[in-house]
Design an enzyme around this catalytic site. Structure first.
Site, PDB file in Angstrom:
ATOM      1  N   GLU A  86     -10.525   4.006   5.527  1.00  0.00           N
ATOM      2  CA  GLU A  86     -10.023   4.231   6.883  1.00  0.00           C
ATOM      3  C   GLU A  86     -11.037   4.882   7.822  1.00  0.00           C
ATOM      4  O   GLU A  86     -11.060   4.579   9.013  1.00  0.00           O
ATOM      5  CB  GLU A  86      -8.730   5.053   6.833  1.00  0.00           C
ATOM      6  CG  GLU A  86      -7.581   4.337   6.126  1.00  0.00           C
ATOM      7  CD  GLU A  86      -7.172   3.032   6.812  1.00  0.00           C
ATOM      8  OE1 GLU A  86      -7.634   2.765   7.944  1.00  0.00           O
ATOM      9  OE2 GLU A  86      -6.384   2.282   6.228  1.00  0.00           O
ATOM     10  N   GLN A 104       0.840  -1.196   0.000  1.00  0.00           N
ATOM     11  CA  GLN A 104       0.000   0.000   0.000  1.00  0.00           C
ATOM     12  C   GLN A 104       0.879   1.253   0.000  1.00  0.00           C
ATOM     13  O   GLN A 104       1.888   1.290   0.707  1.00  0.00           O
ATOM     14  CB  GLN A 104      -0.897  -0.009   1.245  1.00  0.00           C
ATOM     15  CG  GLN A 104      -2.046   0.976   1.170  1.00  0.00           C
ATOM     16  CD  GLN A 104      -2.883   0.981   2.446  1.00  0.00           C
ATOM     17  OE1 GLN A 104      -2.352   1.144   3.543  1.00  0.00           O
ATOM     18  NE2 GLN A 104      -4.172   0.768   2.315  1.00  0.00           N
ATOM     19  N   GLU A 164      -3.691  -4.434   6.720  1.00  0.00           N
ATOM     20  CA  GLU A 164      -4.835  -5.332   6.717  1.00  0.00           C
ATOM     21  C   GLU A 164      -4.813  -6.366   5.602  1.00  0.00           C
ATOM     22  O   GLU A 164      -5.872  -6.717   5.049  1.00  0.00           O
ATOM     23  CB  GLU A 164      -6.121  -4.507   6.621  1.00  0.00           C
ATOM     24  CG  GLU A 164      -6.264  -3.669   5.338  1.00  0.00           C
ATOM     25  CD  GLU A 164      -5.670  -2.275   5.405  1.00  0.00           C
ATOM     26  OE1 GLU A 164      -6.015  -1.442   4.549  1.00  0.00           O
ATOM     27  OE2 GLU A 164      -4.861  -2.008   6.318  1.00  0.00           O
ATOM     28  N   GLU A 196      -7.427  -3.581  12.354  1.00  0.00           N
ATOM     29  CA  GLU A 196      -7.052  -4.358  11.169  1.00  0.00           C
ATOM     30  C   GLU A 196      -8.120  -5.399  10.836  1.00  0.00           C
ATOM     31  O   GLU A 196      -8.392  -5.664   9.666  1.00  0.00           O
ATOM     32  CB  GLU A 196      -5.689  -5.016  11.386  1.00  0.00           C
ATOM     33  CG  GLU A 196      -4.560  -4.045  11.721  1.00  0.00           C
ATOM     34  CD  GLU A 196      -4.449  -2.865  10.771  1.00  0.00           C
ATOM     35  OE1 GLU A 196      -4.807  -3.000   9.588  1.00  0.00           O
ATOM     36  OE2 GLU A 196      -4.011  -1.789  11.218  1.00  0.00           O
ATOM     37  N   ARG A 200       8.701   2.106  13.771  1.00  0.00           N
ATOM     38  CA  ARG A 200       7.363   2.570  13.397  1.00  0.00           C
ATOM     39  C   ARG A 200       7.373   4.085  13.211  1.00  0.00           C
ATOM     40  O   ARG A 200       7.735   4.839  14.112  1.00  0.00           O
ATOM     41  CB  ARG A 200       6.362   2.166  14.481  1.00  0.00           C
ATOM     42  CG  ARG A 200       4.913   2.420  14.135  1.00  0.00           C
ATOM     43  CD  ARG A 200       4.026   1.851  15.224  1.00  0.00           C
ATOM     44  NE  ARG A 200       2.626   2.168  15.026  1.00  0.00           N
ATOM     45  CZ  ARG A 200       1.657   1.863  15.884  1.00  0.00           C
ATOM     46  NH1 ARG A 200       1.955   1.210  16.993  1.00  0.00           N
ATOM     47  NH2 ARG A 200       0.406   2.202  15.636  1.00  0.00           N
ATOM     48  N   TYR A 249      -8.936   9.049   8.936  1.00  0.00           N
ATOM     49  CA  TYR A 249      -9.342   8.065   9.942  1.00  0.00           C
ATOM     50  C   TYR A 249     -10.371   8.659  10.918  1.00  0.00           C
ATOM     51  O   TYR A 249     -11.512   8.200  10.974  1.00  0.00           O
ATOM     52  CB  TYR A 249      -8.138   7.556  10.726  1.00  0.00           C
ATOM     53  CG  TYR A 249      -7.126   6.722   9.980  1.00  0.00           C
ATOM     54  CD1 TYR A 249      -6.932   5.385  10.307  1.00  0.00           C
ATOM     55  CD2 TYR A 249      -6.301   7.268   9.001  1.00  0.00           C
ATOM     56  CE1 TYR A 249      -5.977   4.601   9.671  1.00  0.00           C
ATOM     57  CE2 TYR A 249      -5.349   6.505   8.348  1.00  0.00           C
ATOM     58  CZ  TYR A 249      -5.192   5.171   8.687  1.00  0.00           C
ATOM     59  OH  TYR A 249      -4.241   4.414   8.042  1.00  0.00           O
ATOM     60  N   GLY A 259       1.584   0.675  11.958  1.00  0.00           N
ATOM     61  CA  GLY A 259       1.035  -0.139  13.032  1.00  0.00           C
ATOM     62  C   GLY A 259       0.573  -1.494  12.557  1.00  0.00           C
ATOM     63  O   GLY A 259       0.824  -2.514  13.192  1.00  0.00           O
ATOM     64  N   GLY A 260      -0.133  -1.506  11.454  1.00  0.00           N
ATOM     65  CA  GLY A 260      -0.627  -2.755  10.904  1.00  0.00           C
ATOM     66  C   GLY A 260      -1.028  -2.567   9.464  1.00  0.00           C
ATOM     67  O   GLY A 260      -1.279  -1.454   9.008  1.00  0.00           O
TER      68      GLY A 260
END
Length: 618
Positions: A333, A156, A286, A311, A570, A397, A283-284
């Protein structure tokens, strides 16, 4: 320029180049998916850790929509193309003519294949570059054991093209399969069906039966162990981390069940997770069937499990119903952030969900000072031709979620929950635009209940800056009580030892540290540290906020901060910390010295972000 097997077709490829450019739909893709779409992808690749490359071929099954089309454009970035073949009507593979555009810094290069007809399948033989933007190749020293190398992808938003020639746009969905050859002793996992019993003898084989966009292609190779954490979930991680990861993720099945009770069946078979090495930049991710997770969510007490909820929520919002282009990012998001809060509430109670929501909204307002007004809208009114006009990615988000919370509050859950579930059901495995959502919203909610939201207010949410004045802010009684303690402590009216922190959860600590950032003195931070051992916190969200406030206040945390910056990659943590250090003249040289050592441990995206900070400070 590659050797062309059929020069007479090269002229045709050159002639159609202008036509391709003139009719681009997703401005970040060269693909003409109005003419032809990939319906299936097969990858046959070999991983070479010495050269830091994947090499082999990609086989695309094509669905021709325009019966007059005779050209195929695919997205690539730094791929070395060896040859292209098409499957003839007689079942034989024949050479095809192709050309590569000049490289574009953002989009890469279009691979343009000129065709005599409309073949069902095309094969592209290629190898990736060591600098492929989606792939990070870690040395053994950058892993927990220090014994074997590791590689992982982050596709992504438009980085899949750096490891596979594809129509790299969320508007196109395809099933896929893969055979991956890797060095003995290393496990390969992908965003597909993973067999915990597989040995890799003869290659690692994968199948993804549900159609996904290219940005959800994912792969990881390394010293990886696996543990079951539920009837349809396992966690994969480095052997030294597997036990801690399995403990942290023990609530996964409860989360899946909670989401299903709200939004319908989980449609992806299994929900497995991979905890990556520390350099994972976000962080993650999906990736369907195999969510990628940062190790920074492992706190030892499951206090950061809202990340898993987020996620997992993407299994409905984002993976099941996908934004048709990155202009409509909030459909992924914003919806997912809303669904996350509902999962958290179902599992951990309304008071915890309300605290999280208040913190989320407070951090939204804090971020606005750094976001240009033009990028504070959820959606630009401009045609989808200029990505520079898209909304700020981070703002999508909480602002998108806030819009949905507003609709829910006014409609009532007994109305809104079936409405949202219907959106997922009716658009499952499709890519959607904001206009499609608005049509669904008006038909299924606002026409029946115009009192919920008028067109002017809806336009303000979508196209206006910040959030509308009509937005109702979340108020947590627990955080309100904490605020009274914080204010008294900051004024020196109460002692550090009198802070009633024993009952605080991670969200309360984050709220507290956010609010004292830039206000507390070095002496006060020293007292906090001595009383509550914040420099040794295993919760990285808490440790990050403590370090950030300490740097700004001038409290010396260099020793633990050095360890943090050397072990955490991160971006959410690393970039603000370096930024704060570089703003203080006495910390600049130290920060640059730490970064010189830490940089090789970071993901290329993180390196790029911090490099920009370093250049500004010169």
């Amino acid at each position: 320029m590659p050797l062309q097997p059929a020069l007479r077709l090269l002229t045709g490829a050159l002639l159609i180049q202008t036509a391709f450019a003139a009719h681009a739909q997703d401005p970040l893709s060269y693909a003409r998916y109005d003419q032809v779409r990939t319906s299936d992808l097969h990858l046959d690749l070999k991983a070479d850790f010495a050269r830091k490359t994947l090499s082999g071929y990609a086989e695309l099954t094509l669905n021709w929509l325009d019966k007059s089309a005779r050209n195929l454009a695919l997205d690539t970035r730094e791929l070395k193309i060896a040859r292209v073949q098409v499957l003839s009507a007689g079942g034989r593979w024949a050479a095809a003519s192709y050309m590569l555009d000049k490289p574009d810094a953002e989009k890469g290069r279009a691979l343009r294949i000129a065709l005599a007809g409309q073949p069902e399948k095309v094969r592209i033989y290629y190898s990736t570059a060591p600098s492929a933007s989606a792939l990070q190749w870690l040395t053994p020293q950058q892993t927990m054991s220090g014994k074997r190398p590791f590689m992982f992808s982050q596709s992504q938003s438009i980085n899949a093209r750096s490891w596979a020639p594809v129509q790299d746009t969320p508007a196109v969905r395809f099933t896929y399969s893969a055979r991956i050859a890797a060095p003995s002793g290393l496990r390969v996992v992908m965003s597909a069906e993973n067999d915990p019993q597989a040995t890799g003898v003869g290659g690692w084989n994968f199948r993804m039966p549900q159609p996904v966009p290219a940005y959800l292609l994912a792969i990881a190779i390394g010293e990886i162990d696996v543990r079951s954490v539920g009837p349809r979930s396992s966690v994969y991680a480095e052997p030294a981390r597997i036990d801690a990861a399995a403990y942290e993720l023990a609530d996964t099945e409860k989360m899946i069940a909670a989401a299903e009770s709200l939004y319908g069946q989980y449609r992806w078979g299994r929900y497995d997770m991979l905890v990556l090495p520390p350099s994972f930049p976000i962080g993650g991710m999906e990736n369907p069937r195999l969510t990628f997770l940062t190790p920074t969510m492992i706190a030892g007490d499951r206090s950061l499990n809202d990340l898993i909820a987020h996620e997992l929520a993407h299994s409905w919002s984002g993976n099941l119903v996908t934004n048709a282009s990155w202009k409509h990012w909030w459909l992924n998001e914003g919806f997912t952030t809303y669904v996350t809060s509902r999962i958290v509430e179902s599992l951990y109670g309304a008071d915890v969900a309300q605290m999280n929501l208040q913190l989320e909204q407070e951090e939204l307002f804090a971020s606005l000072k750094d976001i240009p007004v033009a990028k504070q809208a959820l959606l630009t009114r401009d045609a989808d031709v200029n990505p520079a006009t898209y909304t700020d990615e981070g703002l999508a988000y909480p602002k998108g979620a806030w819009l949905l919370h507003t609709l829910e509050q006014r409609a009532g859950r007994e109305v809104f929950d079936p409405f949202l579930r219907g959106w997922f059901d009716q658009h499952a495995f499709q890519s959607a635009t904001t206009e499609q959502f608005l049509a669904y919203l008006r038909k299924n909610l606002l026409e029946k209940r115009p009192d919920i939201m008028g067109e002017n207010e809806l336009a303000e949410w979508l196209y206006g800056p910040a959030v509308p004045a009509t937005a109702q802010r979340a108020v947590s009684p627990r955080l309100a009580a904490l605020d009274a303690q914080r204010d008294a402590w900051l004024k020196g009216e109460s002692a550090t030892k009198d802070l009633s922190t024993k009952a605080w959860n991670a969200t309360e600590w984050m709220h507290f540290l956010n609010d004292i950032d830039g206000k507390a003195s070095a002496a006060q931070l020293k007292e906090l540290d001595e009383a509550f051992a914040l420099r040794g916190s295993r919760n990285n969200e808490i440790a990050f906020r403590f370090y950030l406030a300490s740097v700004k206040a001038g409290y010396d945390v260099r020793e633990p901060l050095n360890a943090f910056l050397m072990s955490v990659g991160r971006q959410k943590f690393v970039v603000p910390l370096y930024s704060a250090l570089l703003k203080n003249e006495k910390d600049q040289a130290w920060a640059k010295g730490v970064y010189a050592k830490a940089r090789p441990r970071y993901h290329p995206e993180t390196q790029s972000s911090v490099d920009k900070l370093m250049k500004k400070s010169v």
